[in-house]
Scaffold this active site. Sequence first.
Site, PDB file in Angstrom:
ATOM      1  N   GLY A 131       0.863  -1.184   0.000  1.00 28.64           N
ATOM      2  CA  GLY A 131       0.000   0.000   0.000  1.00 28.64           C
ATOM      3  C   GLY A 131       0.893   1.225   0.000  1.00 28.64           C
ATOM      4  N   ILE A 157      -9.002  -1.230  -6.058  1.00 30.15           N
ATOM      5  CA  ILE A 157      -8.848  -0.584  -7.371  1.00 30.15           C
ATOM      6  C   ILE A 157     -10.135   0.176  -7.737  1.00 30.15           C
ATOM      7  CG2 ILE A 157      -8.248  -0.909  -9.800  1.00 30.15           C
ATOM      8  CD1 ILE A 157      -5.995  -1.584  -7.689  1.00 30.15           C
ATOM      9  N   GLN A 279     -21.931  34.080  17.920  1.00 36.26           N
ATOM     10  CA  GLN A 279     -20.529  34.188  17.516  1.00 36.26           C
ATOM     11  C   GLN A 279     -19.866  32.802  17.372  1.00 36.26           C
ATOM     12  OE1 GLN A 279     -17.655  36.260  20.077  1.00 36.26           O
ATOM     13  NE2 GLN A 279     -17.353  37.678  18.373  1.00 36.26           N
ATOM     14  N   GLY A 340     -27.993  18.027  15.979  1.00 36.26           N
ATOM     15  CA  GLY A 340     -28.523  16.658  15.857  1.00 36.26           C
ATOM     16  C   GLY A 340     -28.874  16.311  14.423  1.00 36.26           C
ATOM     17  N   GLU A 363      -4.461   7.355  -2.756  1.00 36.99           N
ATOM     18  CA  GLU A 363      -3.407   8.052  -3.519  1.00 36.99           C
ATOM     19  C   GLU A 363      -2.319   8.621  -2.592  1.00 36.99           C
ATOM     20  OE1 GLU A 363      -4.368   9.889  -7.116  1.00 36.99           O
ATOM     21  OE2 GLU A 363      -6.318   8.918  -7.262  1.00 36.99           O
TER      22      GLU A 363
END
Length: 380
Positions: A131, A157, A279, A340, A363
């Site tokens: 990997g 793949i 805020q 929620g 990748e």
Amino acid sequence: MNFELTDVQREIQRMTREFAARELTPNARRWDEHHEFPTQAVKQLAELGLMGVAVPESEGGAGLDNVCYAVAMEEISRGCASTGVIMSVNNSLYCDPVMKFGNEEQKREFLAPFARGEKLGCFGLTEPEAGSDAAAQKTTAVRKGDEYVINGSKNWITNGPKADAIVLFAMTDKARGNKGISAFLVPTNTPGFIRGEPDKKMGISAAHSCSMYFEDMRIPAKNLLGKEGDGFKIAMGTLDGGRIGIAAQALGIARAAFEEAVRYSGERQSFGKPIREHQAIQFMIADMATEIEAGRLLLWQAALLKDKGVRHSMESAMAKLYCSEMASRVANKALQVHGGMGYSKEMDVERHVRDARITEIYEGTSEIQRIVISANVLKG
Ligand code: CAA
């Protein structure tokens, strides 16, 4: 220095944004829920020239640049991250190496129909025991006369279950380590090519991946891509481009989550006012907006360097590292803004959290990106 898109790049942005809003966003939740491959959408991407964005028109592509590709990938992934990765794998991981290393005959068979989107490509590097350590390939390719005989397996793949061909990496000379790896063009209807069942995954559920097995699979020697022993460098150079695609995918996911959070913050009331008047929510919106802009600048820088033909391993790794981790942060903040409801399957934001996560892994994991970046920094 110019931060402006060109007219063509802006037009691609407008066109893909409209397409995504019309054809992808309304369907993405259903495709995810049913693990449904977006067949019709991929066909439409092909009609728009988006399956071979940076491939020259003479070779079946749209003949655009990599900034156009990054911009388009962001917009398509903003609509549906699964559709985004299907597009990215075909463009970056399949068409790009065939375009760069293929000869005329190979390009006719293995590039043009894929860049036109009539066929779908995939990229076979990852193995159960290779990997992050991509050089530890166990799949072998043995030359016998005018053929190579390939044995081994690949996994994870993307596009594998649907692909018509694969850019496949295999060991031709084990003694030479990474210099013994070669790349091959393999039609998936070759006898000895066996596909596994589609993988069951946490996210990007409409983009299918699978394992593949090669049992005495014989391919003509003319299907060697580049030279024997060039495979590792082909794979690494290809991933430099692929990481631009995944950075753009992550950016698109972040945008989707952010824009939904902004909208919801105007609708949801608490303590007698819309939550965006608190805020705490404003600060989250500020952080998300800033991170998205920063990610886009890193992404465009990497794409610009690729367009200039300059080695961009570090810049692609930076864009991929930042955008993928940023997408997870932004998607999680967006979920928090939803409270929620963010945890509910009735909203899209839980999907964005799941979809963002894989961008930190495929990748090249975030850890691999840090290795690439630090190696480039330290070599001076
Ligand atoms: N371009 C060209 N050449 C490169 C290169 C690049 N980007 N990176 C390395 N090379 C060359 C080096 O110059 C070196 O050449 P010399 O020996 O001639 O000097 C050679 O390759 C070996 O380089 P390293 O010593 O750096 O190689 P390494 O074995 O230490 O590995 C690594 C480097 C960065 C860890 C690499 O193995 C790597 O990127 N691993 C991650 C693999 C990965 O991203 N896998 C994803 C699979 S694809 C996927 O996910 C697809 C999907 O379905 C979505």
